[in-house]
Scaffold this motif. Sequence first.
Motif, mmCIF file in Angstrom:
data_model
loop_
_atom_site.group_PDB
_atom_site.id
_atom_site.type_symbol
_atom_site.label_atom_id
_atom_site.label_comp_id
_atom_site.label_asym_id
_atom_site.label_seq_id
_atom_site.Cartn_x
_atom_site.Cartn_y
_atom_site.Cartn_z
ATOM 1 N N GLU A 1 0.819 23.305 -8.714
ATOM 2 C CA GLU A 1 1.817 22.551 -8.456
ATOM 3 C C GLU A 1 1.557 21.555 -9.754
ATOM 4 N N SER A 2 2.494 20.718 -10.029
ATOM 5 C CA SER A 2 2.407 19.735 -10.856
ATOM 6 C C SER A 2 1.780 18.281 -10.616
ATOM 7 N N HIS A 3 1.036 17.167 -12.374
ATOM 8 C CA HIS A 3 0.795 16.244 -11.685
ATOM 9 C C HIS A 3 1.294 15.638 -13.615
ATOM 10 N N ASN A 4 2.506 16.176 -13.063
ATOM 11 C CA ASN A 4 2.984 15.503 -15.565
ATOM 12 C C ASN A 4 2.893 13.881 -15.400
ATOM 13 N N HIS A 5 3.965 13.535 -14.821
ATOM 14 C CA HIS A 5 4.156 11.327 -14.984
ATOM 15 C C HIS A 5 3.221 11.033 -14.880
ATOM 16 N N PRO A 6 2.529 10.903 -12.863
ATOM 17 C CA PRO A 6 1.683 10.411 -13.054
ATOM 18 C C PRO A 6 0.204 10.133 -14.120
ATOM 19 N N ILE B 1 -2.903 12.107 14.991
ATOM 20 C CA ILE B 1 -3.968 11.638 14.956
ATOM 21 C C ILE B 1 -3.809 11.528 12.996
ATOM 22 N N LEU B 2 -4.112 10.363 12.135
ATOM 23 C CA LEU B 2 -4.123 10.041 10.640
ATOM 24 C C LEU B 2 -5.272 10.379 10.692
ATOM 25 N N PHE B 3 -6.191 11.394 9.798
ATOM 26 C CA PHE B 3 -8.017 10.946 9.632
ATOM 27 C C PHE B 3 -7.284 11.312 8.335
ATOM 28 N N GLY B 4 -8.988 10.558 7.546
ATOM 29 C CA GLY B 4 -9.328 10.268 5.645
ATOM 30 C C GLY B 4 -8.997 9.109 5.236
ATOM 31 N N ALA B 5 -8.892 8.517 4.281
ATOM 32 C CA ALA B 5 -8.949 6.911 3.580
ATOM 33 C C ALA B 5 -7.963 6.472 4.437
ATOM 34 N N ARG B 6 -8.083 5.493 4.416
ATOM 35 C CA ARG B 6 -7.662 4.364 4.681
ATOM 36 C C ARG B 6 -6.234 4.057 4.076
ATOM 37 N N THR B 7 -5.491 3.609 3.954
ATOM 38 C CA THR B 7 -3.770 3.547 3.406
ATOM 39 C C THR B 7 -3.608 2.667 2.863
ATOM 40 N N GLY B 8 -3.735 2.258 1.811
ATOM 41 C CA GLY B 8 -3.402 1.274 0.807
ATOM 42 C C GLY B 8 -1.793 0.904 -0.228
ATOM 43 N N LEU B 9 -2.144 0.376 -1.448
ATOM 44 C CA LEU B 9 -0.862 0.150 -1.976
ATOM 45 C C LEU B 9 -0.802 0.865 -3.126
ATOM 46 N N ASP B 10 -2.024 1.875 -3.761
ATOM 47 C CA ASP B 10 -1.948 2.136 -4.541
ATOM 48 C C ASP B 10 -0.686 3.449 -4.577
ATOM 49 N N GLY B 11 -0.380 3.827 -5.154
ATOM 50 C CA GLY B 11 0.639 4.812 -5.343
ATOM 51 C C GLY B 11 1.796 4.823 -4.499
ATOM 52 N N ILE B 12 2.293 3.395 -4.023
ATOM 53 C CA ILE B 12 3.928 3.692 -3.590
ATOM 54 C C ILE B 12 5.070 4.120 -4.255
ATOM 55 N N GLY B 13 5.507 4.895 -3.769
ATOM 56 C CA GLY B 13 6.596 6.416 -4.643
ATOM 57 C C GLY B 13 6.054 7.224 -4.743
ATOM 58 N N GLY B 14 4.528 6.536 -5.483
ATOM 59 C CA GLY B 14 3.814 7.730 -6.583
ATOM 60 C C GLY B 14 4.186 8.409 -7.068
ATOM 61 N N VAL B 15 4.535 9.453 -7.117
ATOM 62 C CA VAL B 15 4.748 10.902 -7.992
ATOM 63 C C VAL B 15 6.139 11.688 -7.128
ATOM 64 N N SER B 16 6.563 11.109 -5.754
ATOM 65 C CA SER B 16 7.592 11.070 -5.216
ATOM 66 C C SER B 16 9.001 10.819 -6.425
ATOM 67 N N VAL B 17 8.689 9.513 -6.865
ATOM 68 C CA VAL B 17 9.971 8.782 -7.529
ATOM 69 C C VAL B 17 9.292 8.672 -9.144
ATOM 70 N N LEU B 18 8.218 8.685 -9.478
ATOM 71 C CA LEU B 18 7.849 9.244 -10.875
ATOM 72 C C LEU B 18 8.041 10.379 -11.550
ATOM 73 N N ALA B 19 8.175 11.233 -10.678
ATOM 74 C CA ALA B 19 8.549 13.150 -11.078
ATOM 75 C C ALA B 19 10.271 13.655 -11.202
ATOM 76 N N ALA C 1 2.390 2.824 -9.322
ATOM 77 C CA ALA C 1 1.522 2.734 -8.981
ATOM 78 C C ALA C 1 0.767 4.429 -9.006
ATOM 79 N N VAL C 2 0.139 5.107 -10.168
ATOM 80 C CA VAL C 2 -0.019 5.806 -9.754
ATOM 81 C C VAL C 2 -1.494 6.286 -8.964
ATOM 82 N N GLN C 3 -1.912 7.247 -8.083
ATOM 83 C CA GLN C 3 -3.167 7.145 -6.852
ATOM 84 C C GLN C 3 -3.810 7.507 -7.413
ATOM 85 N N VAL C 4 -4.872 6.282 -6.394
ATOM 86 C CA VAL C 4 -6.417 6.757 -7.066
ATOM 87 C C VAL C 4 -7.101 6.997 -6.554
#
Length: 757
Positions: free
Chosen positions: A103-108, A217-235, A253-256
């Motif tokens: 997969e690609s993560h070019n623009h971010p 069930i959602l599991f893993g890290a908490r959800t934050g403001l980082d990456g709003i739109g992120g790669v889906s918009v940047l790309a 913002a790029v995801q952290v």
Amino acid sequence: MIDTVDNAKNTPDQEQPYRELGLKDDEYARVREILGRRPTDAELAMYSVMWSEHCSYKSSKVHWRHWSANTTPEMQAKMLAGIGENAGVVDIGDGWAVTFKLESHNHPSYVEPYQGAATGVGGIVRDIMAMGARPLAVMDPLRFGAPDHPDTRRVLPGIVAGVGGYGNSLGLPNIGGEVVFDSSYQGNPLVNALCVGAMRAEDLHLAHATGTGNKVILFGARTGLDGIGGVSVLASETFSGDEGGTGRKKLPAVQVGDPFTEKVLIECCLELFREGIVVGIQDLGGAGLSCATSELASAGDGGMVVQLEKVPLRATGMTPAEVLSSESQERMCAVVKPSDVDAFMRVCAKWDVIATEIGEVTDGDNLVITWHGETVVDVPPRTVAHEGPMYSRPIARPADQDALVADGPEKLPRPSTPDELRALVLRMAASPNLASRRWVTEQYDRYVRGGTVLAQPSDSGMIRVDEETGRGVALATDCNGRFVKLDPYTGTQLALAEAYRNVAVSGATPLAVTNCLNFGSPEDPAVMWQFEQAVRGLAEGCKELGIPVTGGNVSFYNQTGTTAILPTPVVGVLGVIDDVRRRIPTGIGAEAGETLLLLGDTRDEFGGSEWAHEVHGHLGGTPPKVDLAREKVLADVLLAGSRDGMVSAAHDLSDGGLAQTLVEACLIGEVGARVFLDQDQDPFVQLFSESAGRVLVAVPRSEELRFTEMCVARGLPVRRTGVVDPESDALELQDIATIPLPELREAWEGTLPALFG
């Protein structure tokens, strides 16, 4: 005030910022038609990210017909999961299945090099986890602008550090990849990431929400403001060209990433799979919860209801639209039977992973999402996840294509004297595209977990899957964008052929393909011509080789202003080897007198070559011919040579030709060689041609006759071209030059440290 479905019904004329979110006028009208009303803010966010180019493939889906038209039942039989799943899965025998994807993560990665690259690795690893597999290794095909450009010096160190920082922290070896420089990638580097994982075939998991009453069930890290739109918009946007290194316009913002959270998440998922308490699972990557909930529901047999306020947050005041669009990392979503929820929660607690029941599967048709008792989303999930826009973009052969092809390299001055040829060997070895990648790969842990068998600078990476039998897989990624620019159909088949060959030279049998198709704007008819030709070339090439495309990625809008990158369809090939102990190394060995044999035909082919690019800055003419039937014969010969102990080393010929292959084979093996050139052919052509379908092999003297007879019997050209000479500590090119290995090593290894060290 939260925008609810009831409010949307009562305020049909309320203005909405759909254009700012990336939706066209007709796309917004279609959303209204689907819902029979205007969308709520949360629904608008969902449709905008899920209908983005990155998530919906709206400009490329029409061309996927080439995959289905060229996948035979025999090819299909090798796949346990294919296009449309989180990653492709193939059966490799002995009850083992392997999953892999590119997969690609070019623009971010241009906006925030470290985090963009790091979260690219994290995202592809979660795709592998979502199939039920343990991730085993990663690879990183990278493309950058001119090596001496200030912005390349900004992005390259950060991207390499991000790839290494995340992968090393996960404890995953990086077993290969590419580093390519070309000015077309200036302002738009390509960061492609591959991950491979393994599982028992019966442990395969898919992304679907089935069973009315089953819990989400959602599991893993908490959800934050980082990456709003992120790669889906940047790309899904073209950089305007004035982003520079500081101020940037309208870029989300790029995801952290947090690799240590993901490392624990991997172990948690694997234990959940072992316990048999997961009905369906989906990672949260591009488009976050919008993607996970809609895709799970769309692939299921009913609807889903989600109570969004239950999502654990790490920021205050987040709106439903923000929660749904956030691309915060290290999150997974699972569908679990009610009777298994307690066991699921116990496993998550054991690993200290936050797990929250946020909804359940219903017998309805819609995905319904509430926020503190108010309905903010009520949509048919397939319209979000799988029935987005599909465009047949205009296609036109570029107006300058004929002139480009006509401007061949024949007019370029060529070296002819021994001194000129000697100097060119050293210059090419030191060129940024051919120089040692050691400066990069030393930042990666290539041998963690103890399963790595081959890694860079070998032609392919190889990882052991089964400790008892030694069964393993080999992987290679390749693409020469210059070849694709000159002829997209042939250039893409050349990328396929090289990756296929690189797997074969390790002694593995090529089995399956993934891809990451990196192109400019789909709104440019010339780009779409390149894309359509490339897809058709890859599909028809795979059919001829008999190996299926199991999945991949399309990355459009890779351009700055009106300047598109070289079309870069990166092809990844996976092969299987029944016992990694019979692998073929890349470097020639220290046994004196071993014979060097050149397999394949050498022709005067320099269109798109590294020589034309490095020495003359020229791009024109036609790329080398591709003969996939010959590639199959070559792979069969190498496999037989490996199984029968006839081959002690093998290295494919590609960029830089025979000269570069000899330099690398000698330096990797740390031995010298004497090379005999054909007196009837131009030495420049013999040394630097980039004709495809060629491999240099070292065979013991006792096996030379048997191996040669096998090649002749199969119609494969073979020529005795030299001998291993460990006593000389030099590469001797007969009647041209004797170049000491220390001089070659200084040229080969000094370039990247001088540029970036």
